[in-house]
Each structure stands twice: as structure tokens, then as C-alpha cells.
Scaffold this motif. Structure first.
Motif, PDB file in Angstrom:
ATOM      1  N   VAL A 219       2.219   5.245  -7.472  1.00 61.78           N
ATOM      2  CA  VAL A 219       1.624   6.441  -6.878  1.00 61.78           C
ATOM      3  C   VAL A 219       1.777   6.315  -5.365  1.00 61.78           C
ATOM      4  O   VAL A 219       1.959   5.217  -4.843  1.00 61.78           O
ATOM      5  CB  VAL A 219       0.134   6.630  -7.264  1.00 61.78           C
ATOM      6  CG1 VAL A 219      -0.021   6.892  -8.750  1.00 61.78           C
ATOM      7  CG2 VAL A 219      -0.703   5.437  -6.851  1.00 61.78           C
ATOM      8  N   ARG A 220       1.728   7.441  -4.689  1.00 60.53           N
ATOM      9  CA  ARG A 220       1.847   7.437  -3.224  1.00 60.53           C
ATOM     10  C   ARG A 220       0.640   8.137  -2.620  1.00 60.53           C
ATOM     11  O   ARG A 220       0.244   9.198  -3.086  1.00 60.53           O
ATOM     12  CB  ARG A 220       3.121   8.142  -2.786  1.00 60.53           C
ATOM     13  CG  ARG A 220       4.375   7.382  -3.203  1.00 60.53           C
ATOM     14  CD  ARG A 220       5.632   7.901  -2.553  1.00 60.53           C
ATOM     15  NE  ARG A 220       5.591   8.002  -1.106  1.00 60.53           N
ATOM     16  CZ  ARG A 220       5.751   6.972  -0.259  1.00 60.53           C
ATOM     17  NH1 ARG A 220       5.930   5.760  -0.722  1.00 60.53           N
ATOM     18  NH2 ARG A 220       5.709   7.170   1.043  1.00 60.53           N
ATOM     19  N   PHE A 221       0.097   7.504  -1.604  1.00 66.57           N
ATOM     20  CA  PHE A 221      -0.992   8.130  -0.863  1.00 66.57           C
ATOM     21  C   PHE A 221      -0.415   9.150   0.104  1.00 66.57           C
ATOM     22  O   PHE A 221       0.665   8.950   0.664  1.00 66.57           O
ATOM     23  CB  PHE A 221      -1.796   7.102  -0.069  1.00 66.57           C
ATOM     24  CG  PHE A 221      -2.655   6.204  -0.914  1.00 66.57           C
ATOM     25  CD1 PHE A 221      -3.604   6.734  -1.769  1.00 66.57           C
ATOM     26  CD2 PHE A 221      -2.521   4.839  -0.835  1.00 66.57           C
ATOM     27  CE1 PHE A 221      -4.397   5.913  -2.541  1.00 66.57           C
ATOM     28  CE2 PHE A 221      -3.313   4.001  -1.598  1.00 66.57           C
ATOM     29  CZ  PHE A 221      -4.257   4.538  -2.454  1.00 66.57           C
TER      30      PHE A 221
ATOM     31  N   VAL B 267     -11.514  12.376   1.327  1.00 72.64           N
ATOM     32  CA  VAL B 267     -10.686  11.699   0.328  1.00 72.64           C
ATOM     33  C   VAL B 267      -9.304  11.418   0.901  1.00 72.64           C
ATOM     34  O   VAL B 267      -8.856  12.072   1.836  1.00 72.64           O
ATOM     35  CB  VAL B 267     -10.539  12.536  -0.972  1.00 72.64           C
ATOM     36  CG1 VAL B 267     -11.901  12.905  -1.548  1.00 72.64           C
ATOM     37  CG2 VAL B 267      -9.691  13.788  -0.762  1.00 72.64           C
ATOM     38  N   ARG B 268      -8.631  10.429   0.317  1.00 71.42           N
ATOM     39  CA  ARG B 268      -7.232  10.189   0.600  1.00 71.42           C
ATOM     40  C   ARG B 268      -6.445  10.828  -0.546  1.00 71.42           C
ATOM     41  O   ARG B 268      -6.647  10.489  -1.713  1.00 71.42           O
ATOM     42  CB  ARG B 268      -6.919   8.701   0.689  1.00 71.42           C
ATOM     43  CG  ARG B 268      -5.476   8.468   1.139  1.00 71.42           C
ATOM     44  CD  ARG B 268      -5.205   7.077   1.621  1.00 71.42           C
ATOM     45  NE  ARG B 268      -6.058   6.619   2.699  1.00 71.42           N
ATOM     46  CZ  ARG B 268      -5.916   6.946   3.994  1.00 71.42           C
ATOM     47  NH1 ARG B 268      -4.967   7.759   4.350  1.00 71.42           N
ATOM     48  NH2 ARG B 268      -6.730   6.447   4.899  1.00 71.42           N
ATOM     49  N   GLN B 269      -5.597  11.768  -0.197  1.00 71.31           N
ATOM     50  CA  GLN B 269      -4.797  12.471  -1.188  1.00 71.31           C
ATOM     51  C   GLN B 269      -3.829  11.513  -1.875  1.00 71.31           C
ATOM     52  O   GLN B 269      -3.330  10.564  -1.270  1.00 71.31           O
ATOM     53  CB  GLN B 269      -3.998  13.576  -0.494  1.00 71.31           C
ATOM     54  CG  GLN B 269      -3.095  14.361  -1.395  1.00 71.31           C
ATOM     55  CD  GLN B 269      -2.239  15.354  -0.624  1.00 71.31           C
ATOM     56  OE1 GLN B 269      -2.016  15.199   0.572  1.00 71.31           O
ATOM     57  NE2 GLN B 269      -1.774  16.361  -1.306  1.00 71.31           N
ATOM     58  N   VAL B 270      -3.576  11.763  -3.144  1.00 66.50           N
ATOM     59  CA  VAL B 270      -2.521  11.087  -3.881  1.00 66.50           C
ATOM     60  C   VAL B 270      -1.443  12.138  -4.136  1.00 66.50           C
ATOM     61  O   VAL B 270      -1.726  13.219  -4.645  1.00 66.50           O
ATOM     62  CB  VAL B 270      -3.044  10.492  -5.211  1.00 66.50           C
ATOM     63  CG1 VAL B 270      -1.903   9.927  -6.031  1.00 66.50           C
ATOM     64  CG2 VAL B 270      -4.097   9.431  -4.924  1.00 66.50           C
ATOM     65  N   VAL B 271      -0.219  11.832  -3.731  1.00 63.27           N
ATOM     66  CA  VAL B 271       0.885  12.787  -3.829  1.00 63.27           C
ATOM     67  C   VAL B 271       1.208  13.028  -5.299  1.00 63.27           C
ATOM     68  O   VAL B 271       1.350  12.084  -6.084  1.00 63.27           O
ATOM     69  CB  VAL B 271       2.120  12.253  -3.077  1.00 63.27           C
ATOM     70  CG1 VAL B 271       3.307  13.199  -3.241  1.00 63.27           C
ATOM     71  CG2 VAL B 271       1.791  12.040  -1.606  1.00 63.27           C
TER      72      VAL B 271
ATOM     73  N   GLU C 169      -3.135   3.930   6.778  1.00 63.49           N
ATOM     74  CA  GLU C 169      -3.148   3.036   5.615  1.00 63.49           C
ATOM     75  C   GLU C 169      -1.802   3.117   4.912  1.00 63.49           C
ATOM     76  O   GLU C 169      -1.043   4.050   5.133  1.00 63.49           O
ATOM     77  CB  GLU C 169      -4.274   3.388   4.638  1.00 63.49           C
ATOM     78  CG  GLU C 169      -5.641   2.905   5.070  1.00 63.49           C
ATOM     79  CD  GLU C 169      -5.755   1.397   5.274  1.00 63.49           C
ATOM     80  OE1 GLU C 169      -4.989   0.614   4.696  1.00 63.49           O
ATOM     81  OE2 GLU C 169      -6.639   1.000   6.034  1.00 63.49           O
ATOM     82  N   PRO C 170      -1.508   2.166   4.036  1.00 66.17           N
ATOM     83  CA  PRO C 170      -0.213   2.166   3.350  1.00 66.17           C
ATOM     84  C   PRO C 170      -0.029   3.395   2.464  1.00 66.17           C
ATOM     85  O   PRO C 170      -0.987   3.963   1.971  1.00 66.17           O
ATOM     86  CB  PRO C 170      -0.266   0.891   2.505  1.00 66.17           C
ATOM     87  CG  PRO C 170      -1.683   0.483   2.455  1.00 66.17           C
ATOM     88  CD  PRO C 170      -2.369   1.082   3.645  1.00 66.17           C
ATOM     89  N   ALA C 171       1.217   3.795   2.301  1.00 69.43           N
ATOM     90  CA  ALA C 171       1.519   4.992   1.533  1.00 69.43           C
ATOM     91  C   ALA C 171       1.749   4.716   0.055  1.00 69.43           C
ATOM     92  O   ALA C 171       1.570   5.593  -0.764  1.00 69.43           O
ATOM     93  CB  ALA C 171       2.757   5.680   2.115  1.00 69.43           C
ATOM     94  N   ALA C 172       2.143   3.499  -0.296  1.00 72.99           N
ATOM     95  CA  ALA C 172       2.492   3.212  -1.688  1.00 72.99           C
ATOM     96  C   ALA C 172       1.385   2.420  -2.382  1.00 72.99           C
ATOM     97  O   ALA C 172       0.689   1.632  -1.759  1.00 72.99           O
ATOM     98  CB  ALA C 172       3.794   2.436  -1.757  1.00 72.99           C
TER      99      ALA C 172
END
Length: 173
Positions: free
Chosen positions: A71-73, A89-93, A149-152
């Protein structure tokens, strides 16, 4: 209270989210870190309803059998939390694989009454919650605290949260 079906993250992604929680807490802001229950872990909610009992577990296990899954943030989002408060929230792509997993979980819960509209296909915004109950005055400070923050990440497991019994049920095994 509500029950849910949730994806759990790999340890590096979980620690990154927990760092966000701690940053917010250290600033005296609302934070998921304030919930000290052992079951409080960063997660992506796939489905929620007033009650999801164990009779759905076999179908849910079949629905999540493809884990782990990347998943990717994405960026940060605000949801209106009612009473003039906000949820950060941090979206999840959304990816084809994540959409397919969400559809399979929805199919496994077919016929379940009271499913929350925000978790149904077409309405679902995958995310990881960072803070609930932010006032309008706190939003800017909270966003500034958690921007990088990290994307993956990898969704490594799934669970069912039973709010009445206050237990989680592993769906990945």
C-alpha cells in the motif's frame, strides 16, 4: 461502539505512524497515542458496522487471503468529526489491488445490516487515523507536526475488531 475489519501494517510503517502519534501527543494535541489499549494499532479500516460477529470470519479469511499487499501512503486529509472537531488522517492511495481487496471484504459481509456508508464501495476513503477531536485552531499545528513520512508500506495481516468483547480476531491465519 462499532466493529470493524482492519488491515495491519508492516513494522516499519506501524512505527512511522506511531511516531506521528507521539509528535502530536508531545505537542499536547489529540492523538491516537492517548489510546493505550494493546489492541490500538495503526490500521486501515476495510469495513465497519454496529456488530460483525464470528459467523463472517470464514468468508473474511477467504477475502483477505492475498496478504501481504503493498500500500502507499498519500497526503494528509481532514474529516469533519462532528461538534466542530476534525479527524486528521494519512490517506492511503487507492490501487486496483486495494480496491479488489476491499470489494472481496464487502462481498464477504453481504447481508450484514447497518454497515457504515463510509466504508462501502464508492464511499470508502482508505486511511490511517492520526488524531480525533482536533479543534479548528489545532489543525495547522497538527498538520505541521506530521507532514513527512514514508510513502510505501505493506499490509501484512487483517483482523476483526469486536467492540463488545474488546478483542481482535486474526483473519490472516
Amino acid at each position: 461502539m462499532s466493529d470493524s475489519v482492519e488491515l495491519l501494517l508492516d513494522s516499519a510503517a506501524e512505527e512511522a505512524v506511531r511516531r506521528d502519534w507521539v509528535r502530536l501527543l508531545e505537542l499536547g494535541l489529540p492523538s491516537q497515542a492517548r489510546h493505550t489499549s494493546e489492541s490500538n494499532r495503526p490500521h486501515i479500516t476495510l469495513a465497519a458496522a454496529p456488530a460483525i460477529d464470528g459467523s463472517f470470519d470464514a468468508a473474511l479469511r477467504g477475502a483477505v487471503r492475498g496478504l501481504p499487499q503493498e500500500v502507499r501512503f498519500g497526503g494528509l486529509l481532514l474529516f469533519g468529526g462532528g461538534r466542530r472537531t476534525f479527524i486528521l488522517v494519512r490517506q492511503v492511495v487507492v490501487s486496483a489491488a486495494l480496491t479488489d481487496l476491499h470489494r472481496r471484504v464487502g462481498d464477504a459481509l453481504a447481508g450484514l445490516p447497518g454497515q457504515f456508508a463510509t466504508t462501502l464501495a464508492g464511499n470508502w476513503t482508505p486511511h490511517v487515523t492520526l488524531a480525533r477531536g482536533l479543534s479548528a485552531d489545532q489543525v495547522g499545528q497538527a498538520v505541521a507536526a506530521v507532514q513527512a513520512e514514508p510513502a510505501a508500506a505493506t499490509a501484512v495481516a487483517a483482523r476483526r475488531w469486536d467492540s463488545a468483547a474488546r478483542v481482535t480476531v486474526d483473519l490472516s491465519g
